[in-house]
Write a protein that holds these residues in place. Structure first.
Motif, mmCIF file in Angstrom:
data_model
loop_
_atom_site.group_PDB
_atom_site.id
_atom_site.type_symbol
_atom_site.label_atom_id
_atom_site.label_comp_id
_atom_site.label_asym_id
_atom_site.label_seq_id
_atom_site.Cartn_x
_atom_site.Cartn_y
_atom_site.Cartn_z
ATOM 1 N N GLY A 131 -74.173 -48.779 -16.660
ATOM 2 C CA GLY A 131 -73.654 -47.498 -16.188
ATOM 3 C C GLY A 131 -72.721 -47.677 -15.003
ATOM 4 O O GLY A 131 -73.017 -48.416 -14.056
ATOM 5 N N ALA A 132 -71.572 -47.012 -15.064
ATOM 6 C CA ALA A 132 -70.625 -46.995 -13.948
ATOM 7 C C ALA A 132 -70.701 -45.632 -13.244
ATOM 8 O O ALA A 132 -70.585 -45.527 -12.027
ATOM 9 C CB ALA A 132 -69.213 -47.240 -14.459
ATOM 10 N N PHE A 133 -70.884 -44.589 -14.054
ATOM 11 C CA PHE A 133 -71.064 -43.223 -13.540
ATOM 12 C C PHE A 133 -72.447 -42.788 -14.001
ATOM 13 O O PHE A 133 -72.648 -42.511 -15.182
ATOM 14 C CB PHE A 133 -69.991 -42.291 -14.118
ATOM 15 C CG PHE A 133 -68.585 -42.668 -13.723
ATOM 16 C CD1 PHE A 133 -68.064 -42.284 -12.493
ATOM 17 C CD2 PHE A 133 -67.785 -43.419 -14.581
ATOM 18 C CE1 PHE A 133 -66.765 -42.633 -12.120
ATOM 19 C CE2 PHE A 133 -66.481 -43.769 -14.221
ATOM 20 C CZ PHE A 133 -65.973 -43.378 -12.991
ATOM 21 N N LYS A 134 -73.403 -42.779 -13.101
ATOM 22 C CA LYS A 134 -74.781 -42.520 -13.502
ATOM 23 C C LYS A 134 -75.140 -41.047 -13.411
ATOM 24 O O LYS A 134 -74.906 -40.416 -12.381
ATOM 25 C CB LYS A 134 -75.754 -43.311 -12.600
ATOM 26 C CG LYS A 134 -75.691 -44.815 -12.733
ATOM 27 C CD LYS A 134 -75.908 -45.321 -14.145
ATOM 28 C CE LYS A 134 -77.244 -44.942 -14.730
ATOM 29 N NZ LYS A 134 -77.336 -45.334 -16.168
ATOM 30 N N PRO A 135 -75.759 -40.500 -14.455
ATOM 31 C CA PRO A 135 -76.249 -39.122 -14.369
ATOM 32 C C PRO A 135 -77.647 -39.137 -13.759
ATOM 33 O O PRO A 135 -78.612 -39.425 -14.446
ATOM 34 C CB PRO A 135 -76.307 -38.710 -15.856
ATOM 35 C CG PRO A 135 -76.545 -39.987 -16.604
ATOM 36 C CD PRO A 135 -76.050 -41.123 -15.750
ATOM 37 N N ARG A 136 -77.786 -38.896 -12.505
ATOM 38 C CA ARG A 136 -79.097 -38.991 -11.855
ATOM 39 C C ARG A 136 -79.662 -37.614 -11.583
ATOM 40 O O ARG A 136 -78.936 -36.684 -11.248
ATOM 41 C CB ARG A 136 -78.967 -39.750 -10.516
ATOM 42 C CG ARG A 136 -78.363 -41.135 -10.631
ATOM 43 C CD ARG A 136 -79.096 -42.043 -11.612
ATOM 44 N NE ARG A 136 -80.508 -42.224 -11.301
ATOM 45 C CZ ARG A 136 -80.977 -43.059 -10.386
ATOM 46 N NH1 ARG A 136 -80.139 -43.817 -9.685
ATOM 47 N NH2 ARG A 136 -82.273 -43.167 -10.159
ATOM 48 N N SER A 137 -80.981 -37.497 -11.715
ATOM 49 C CA SER A 137 -81.613 -36.204 -11.484
ATOM 50 C C SER A 137 -81.441 -35.761 -10.034
ATOM 51 O O SER A 137 -81.340 -34.578 -9.735
ATOM 52 C CB SER A 137 -83.097 -36.262 -11.850
ATOM 53 O OG SER A 137 -83.218 -36.581 -13.218
ATOM 54 N N SER A 138 -81.442 -36.735 -9.116
ATOM 55 C CA SER A 138 -81.270 -36.388 -7.706
ATOM 56 C C SER A 138 -79.857 -36.712 -7.229
ATOM 57 O O SER A 138 -79.341 -37.801 -7.496
ATOM 58 C CB SER A 138 -82.271 -37.184 -6.859
ATOM 59 O OG SER A 138 -81.859 -37.158 -5.500
ATOM 60 N N PRO A 139 -79.234 -35.790 -6.504
ATOM 61 C CA PRO A 139 -77.892 -36.079 -5.977
ATOM 62 C C PRO A 139 -77.908 -37.168 -4.909
ATOM 63 O O PRO A 139 -76.856 -37.693 -4.534
ATOM 64 C CB PRO A 139 -77.454 -34.734 -5.381
ATOM 65 C CG PRO A 139 -78.719 -34.002 -5.094
ATOM 66 C CD PRO A 139 -79.722 -34.465 -6.131
ATOM 67 N N TYR A 140 -79.105 -37.520 -4.414
ATOM 68 C CA TYR A 140 -79.191 -38.545 -3.359
ATOM 69 C C TYR A 140 -79.432 -39.940 -3.927
ATOM 70 O O TYR A 140 -79.424 -40.924 -3.219
ATOM 71 C CB TYR A 140 -80.303 -38.181 -2.361
ATOM 72 C CG TYR A 140 -80.129 -36.776 -1.841
ATOM 73 C CD1 TYR A 140 -78.986 -36.429 -1.120
ATOM 74 C CD2 TYR A 140 -81.060 -35.781 -2.123
ATOM 75 C CE1 TYR A 140 -78.785 -35.129 -0.691
ATOM 76 C CE2 TYR A 140 -80.868 -34.484 -1.688
ATOM 77 C CZ TYR A 140 -79.729 -34.162 -0.974
ATOM 78 O OH TYR A 140 -79.521 -32.889 -0.562
ATOM 79 N N ALA A 141 -79.700 -40.013 -5.246
ATOM 80 C CA ALA A 141 -79.957 -41.316 -5.870
ATOM 81 C C ALA A 141 -78.623 -42.041 -6.128
ATOM 82 O O ALA A 141 -77.557 -41.417 -6.128
ATOM 83 C CB ALA A 141 -80.714 -41.105 -7.175
ATOM 84 N N PHE A 142 -78.714 -43.348 -6.360
ATOM 85 C CA PHE A 142 -77.535 -44.191 -6.629
ATOM 86 C C PHE A 142 -76.723 -43.622 -7.790
ATOM 87 O O PHE A 142 -77.227 -43.438 -8.884
ATOM 88 C CB PHE A 142 -78.026 -45.611 -6.954
ATOM 89 C CG PHE A 142 -76.944 -46.572 -7.356
ATOM 90 C CD1 PHE A 142 -75.913 -46.892 -6.485
ATOM 91 C CD2 PHE A 142 -76.961 -47.178 -8.613
ATOM 92 C CE1 PHE A 142 -74.917 -47.801 -6.855
ATOM 93 C CE2 PHE A 142 -75.981 -48.082 -8.994
ATOM 94 C CZ PHE A 142 -74.962 -48.389 -8.110
ATOM 95 N N GLN A 143 -75.458 -43.368 -7.539
ATOM 96 C CA GLN A 143 -74.633 -42.657 -8.526
ATOM 97 C C GLN A 143 -73.750 -43.583 -9.364
ATOM 98 O O GLN A 143 -73.018 -43.128 -10.239
ATOM 99 C CB GLN A 143 -73.721 -41.635 -7.805
ATOM 100 C CG GLN A 143 -74.474 -40.601 -6.975
ATOM 101 C CD GLN A 143 -75.154 -39.536 -7.833
ATOM 102 O OE1 GLN A 143 -74.540 -38.940 -8.699
ATOM 103 N NE2 GLN A 143 -76.450 -39.322 -7.596
ATOM 104 N N GLY A 144 -73.795 -44.883 -9.064
ATOM 105 C CA GLY A 144 -72.953 -45.828 -9.812
ATOM 106 C C GLY A 144 -71.721 -46.214 -9.014
ATOM 107 O O GLY A 144 -71.308 -45.493 -8.107
#
Ligand code: PEP
Ligand code: MN
Length: 347
Positions: A131-144
């Motif tokens: 993943g380069a652009f990660k869909p994360r449940s939290s906006p504070y988690a690693f986004q890619g």
């Protein structure tokens, strides 16, 4: 509706039919088989459907006009009975070809990705994910890492020869992702992002379309139809688990839904034993179960050091466990008479 041309139809007959569709407000998609040419009429006609279909029957060498009852057309088995083969780079999926997409959840660094890529290649994977652009449940988690990650993936492809699969999370990413990737992934949370679907359709690139967390099989196939409606039938569906009352697994891998979907669509379908279970110990049994149930491939998260992974640490396989699993996958492939790995020629 689908127009079936007779085996005697010439290119001029097909063109006449296409012109007739266009003049009535339809788009079209042509599928040339060995015996017959099929033309799918896309959209809503200007006139009444029944009379349009009768008018088309009058044209030369039109054998049948078949109304499609399903809410999806181009992806349905009514349109094409035989399972499609979709290629990611030179890796085939479908019609007896089993593809294995493996690699880390996210591209974290060049070293981590190259290490994963070398290991999954050596173990027999046919494509690399990351993943380069990660869909994360939290906006504070690693986004890619964005474009930097795409460059790393491209370097890993250069070294290993593995085609790369990576997600476009937003329409604004598509151009960039399409520039680097061999296949564009649409994540579960975006399955009904219709702009995104239409836009990846327009790239003509292979698309891995994940099933939404709470999408029915019918909704999933309709999402695929959005991509196909742009003339792009290079779609691989991915069953990645749906949300149920069960909490012992991250999601519930719906293998019956996968098998039911295969009855409805000619598109290849793969399973994701990593996101569906959420735990590395369940990846091997669900990979083998998916294969036995008729999946056309799998996508498995593999990390050289899962204990240091920036996301989905619990579900990523070590490179060693992935290699062990691949030994079992090869045995099962031979028992099931499916081909694992590259085929020399595009069919
Ligand atoms: C992924 O494959 O990286 C991913 C985020 O999966 P999903 O969209 O199925 O959650
Ligand atoms: Mn993940």
């Amino acid at each position: 509706m689908i127009i079936v041309m007779s085996s005697k139809a010439t290119d001029e007959d097909v063109q006449r039919l296409v012109d007739a569709l266009e003049s009535r407000g339809y788009g079209h998609h042509i599928s040339r088989g060995v015996e017959r040419t099929l033309i799918g009429a896309i959209g809503t006609p200007d006139g009444e459907k029944r009379s349009v279909s009768q008018q088309l029957m009058r044209l030369a060498n039109v054998e049948r006009v078949v109304p499609i009852l399903r809410p999806y057309k181009l992806v349905s088995r009514e349109y094409q009975e035989e399972t499609s083969i979709v290629y990611i780079g030179d890796a085939p999926f479908g019609r007896g070809h089993f593809g294995v997409i493996a690699g880390p959840c996210a591209v974290e660094s060049e070293q981590q990705t190259l290490e994963a890529a070398r290991a999954v290649k050596a173990a027999g994977a046919t494509c690399l994910r990351g993943g380069a652009f990660k869909p994360r449940s939290s906006p504070y988690a690693f986004q890619g890492l964005g474009e930097e990650a795409l460059k790393i993936l491209a370097a890993a492809r250069d070294e290993t020869g593995l085609p790369i699969v990576t997600e476009a999370r937003d329409t604004s990413h598509i151009e960039l992702v399409a520039e680097y990737a061999d296949a564009i992934q649409i994540g579960a949370r975006n399955m009904q992002n219709y702009d995104l679907l239409l836009n990846v359709g327009r790239t003509g690139k292979p698309v891995v379309l994940k099933r939404g967390l709470s999408a029915t099989v019918e909704e999933w196939l309709q999402a695929a139809e959005y991509i196909a409606s742009e003339g792009n039938l290079n779609v691989i569906l991915c069953e990645r688990g749906i949300r149920t009352f069960e909490t012992i697994t991250r999601f519930t891998l719906d293998l019956a839904g996968m098998a039911a979907a295969k009855r409805e669509t000619h598109l290849p379908i793969i399973v994701d034993p990593s996101h569906s279970t959420g735990h590395h110990s369940l990846v091997a049994p669900m990979t083998l179960a998916g294969m036995a149930a008729g999946a056309d491939g799998v996508v498995i998260e593999v990390h050289p050091h899962p204990d240091r992974a920036l996301c989905d640490s619990a579900q990523q396989l070590t490179t060693r466990n992935f290699a062990r699993l691949m030994d079992r996958v090869r045995k099962l492939a031979s028992a099931l008479d499916v081909q694992l790995g590259e085929s020399a020629h595009k069919e």
